[in-house]
Design a protein around this motif. Structure first.
Motif, short mmCIF file in Angstrom:
data_model
loop_
_atom_site.label_atom_id
_atom_site.label_comp_id
_atom_site.label_asym_id
_atom_site.label_seq_id
_atom_site.Cartn_x
_atom_site.Cartn_y
_atom_site.Cartn_z
N LEU A 51 0.80 -1.17 0.24
CA LEU A 51 -0.08 0.04 0.23
C LEU A 51 0.85 1.11 -0.02
O LEU A 51 1.85 1.30 0.64
CB LEU A 51 -0.92 0.04 1.22
N ARG A 52 0.41 2.23 -0.71
CA ARG A 52 0.98 3.55 -0.83
C ARG A 52 0.33 4.51 0.38
O ARG A 52 -0.83 4.03 0.73
CB ARG A 52 0.68 4.22 -2.05
N PRO A 53 0.69 5.71 0.34
CA PRO A 53 0.07 6.51 1.37
C PRO A 53 -1.18 6.86 0.92
O PRO A 53 -1.22 7.19 -0.29
CB PRO A 53 1.28 7.83 1.46
N GLY A 54 -2.18 6.97 1.75
CA GLY A 54 -3.54 7.35 1.05
C GLY A 54 -4.42 6.24 0.86
O GLY A 54 -5.54 6.20 0.27
N VAL A 55 -3.84 4.87 0.73
CA VAL A 55 -4.50 3.86 0.23
C VAL A 55 -4.62 2.96 1.65
O VAL A 55 -3.55 2.82 2.31
CB VAL A 55 -3.84 2.98 -0.74
N ARG A 56 -5.66 2.18 1.80
CA ARG A 56 -5.66 1.32 3.25
C ARG A 56 -6.52 0.14 2.50
O ARG A 56 -7.38 -0.02 1.49
CB ARG A 56 -6.43 1.96 4.07
N LEU A 57 -6.28 -0.81 3.24
CA LEU A 57 -7.08 -2.17 3.18
C LEU A 57 -8.28 -2.19 3.91
O LEU A 57 -7.99 -2.20 5.25
CB LEU A 57 -6.11 -3.30 3.60
N VAL A 58 -9.30 -2.41 3.36
CA VAL A 58 -10.60 -1.94 4.14
C VAL A 58 -10.88 -3.26 4.76
O VAL A 58 -10.96 -3.46 6.02
CB VAL A 58 -11.69 -1.52 3.17
N LYS A 59 -10.90 -4.68 3.87
CA LYS A 59 -11.06 -5.73 4.60
C LYS A 59 -10.77 -6.85 3.57
O LYS A 59 -10.53 -6.58 2.24
CB LYS A 59 -12.72 -5.91 4.88
N THR A 60 -10.74 -8.18 4.12
CA THR A 60 -10.63 -9.20 3.44
C THR A 60 -11.91 -9.89 3.21
O THR A 60 -12.70 -9.59 3.96
CB THR A 60 -9.40 -10.24 3.79
N ILE A 61 -12.03 -10.52 1.95
CA ILE A 61 -13.28 -10.98 1.78
C ILE A 61 -13.01 -12.44 0.88
O ILE A 61 -12.93 -12.37 -0.25
CB ILE A 61 -14.29 -10.13 0.59
N GLY A 62 -13.00 -13.61 1.60
CA GLY A 62 -12.59 -14.68 1.23
C GLY A 62 -11.32 -14.90 0.41
O GLY A 62 -10.36 -14.26 1.12
N ASP A 63 -10.99 -14.96 -0.75
CA ASP A 63 -9.94 -14.94 -1.49
C ASP A 63 -9.76 -13.60 -2.09
O ASP A 63 -8.83 -13.38 -3.09
CB ASP A 63 -9.99 -15.99 -2.66
N ALA A 64 -10.05 -12.49 -1.80
CA ALA A 64 -10.23 -11.15 -2.15
C ALA A 64 -9.78 -10.21 -0.98
O ALA A 64 -10.08 -10.38 0.21
CB ALA A 64 -11.60 -10.67 -3.06
N VAL A 65 -9.20 -8.90 -1.71
CA VAL A 65 -9.08 -7.69 -0.57
C VAL A 65 -9.84 -6.61 -1.08
O VAL A 65 -10.00 -6.59 -2.45
CB VAL A 65 -7.63 -7.51 -0.09
N MET A 66 -10.20 -5.84 -0.39
CA MET A 66 -10.90 -4.51 -0.70
C MET A 66 -10.03 -3.47 -0.31
O MET A 66 -9.60 -3.41 0.90
CB MET A 66 -12.21 -4.38 -0.27
N LEU A 67 -9.59 -2.51 -1.33
CA LEU A 67 -8.95 -1.32 -1.17
C LEU A 67 -9.51 -0.12 -1.54
O LEU A 67 -10.53 -0.09 -2.40
CB LEU A 67 -7.64 -1.49 -1.95
N ASP A 68 -9.35 1.13 -0.46
CA ASP A 68 -9.63 2.19 -0.87
C ASP A 68 -8.75 3.30 -1.03
O ASP A 68 -7.93 3.21 -0.03
CB ASP A 68 -10.89 2.67 -0.34
N GLY A 69 -9.05 4.41 -1.69
CA GLY A 69 -7.86 5.38 -1.69
C GLY A 69 -8.56 6.66 -1.62
O GLY A 69 -9.74 6.73 -2.11
N ASP A 70 -7.67 7.77 -1.31
CA ASP A 70 -8.60 8.87 -1.09
C ASP A 70 -8.30 9.99 -2.24
O ASP A 70 -9.01 10.89 -2.25
CB ASP A 70 -7.96 9.61 0.05
N THR A 71 -7.72 9.51 -3.27
CA THR A 71 -7.64 10.23 -4.68
C THR A 71 -8.15 9.26 -5.67
O THR A 71 -7.99 8.09 -5.67
CB THR A 71 -6.28 10.52 -4.76
N PRO A 72 -8.86 9.63 -6.66
CA PRO A 72 -9.46 8.82 -7.67
C PRO A 72 -8.33 8.37 -8.63
O PRO A 72 -7.19 8.91 -8.54
CB PRO A 72 -10.27 9.87 -8.47
#
Length: 72
Positions: A51-72
């Protein structure tokens, strides 16, 4: 004339990504649940480490990860 019933929402721009393991179902069938779960946990570890600054791992979902970032 109808009354204005719109809700005042703030606008937020963000990026959301879902990353999953290709072939996870087949891997589970071939190697078993334990090995597949270990691989999914490793994906979460690698995603967190990359992960880069401004990006976070929101949660894991089975065999997947959900990420979000504060910039488009």
């Amino acid at each position: 004339m109808l009354p204005d019933t719109t809700t005042d929402f703030d606008t937020v721009e963000a990026t959301v990504a879902f990353v999953d393991l290709a072939g996870y179902s087949v891997l589970t069938e071939i190697c078993g649940d334990h090995e597949a779960a270990m691989l999914a946990a490793r994906l979460a570890e690698l995603a967190q480490a990359a992960l880069r600054p401004g990006v976070r791992l929101v949660k894991t979902i089975g065999d997947a990860v959900m990420l979000d970032g504060d910039t488009p």
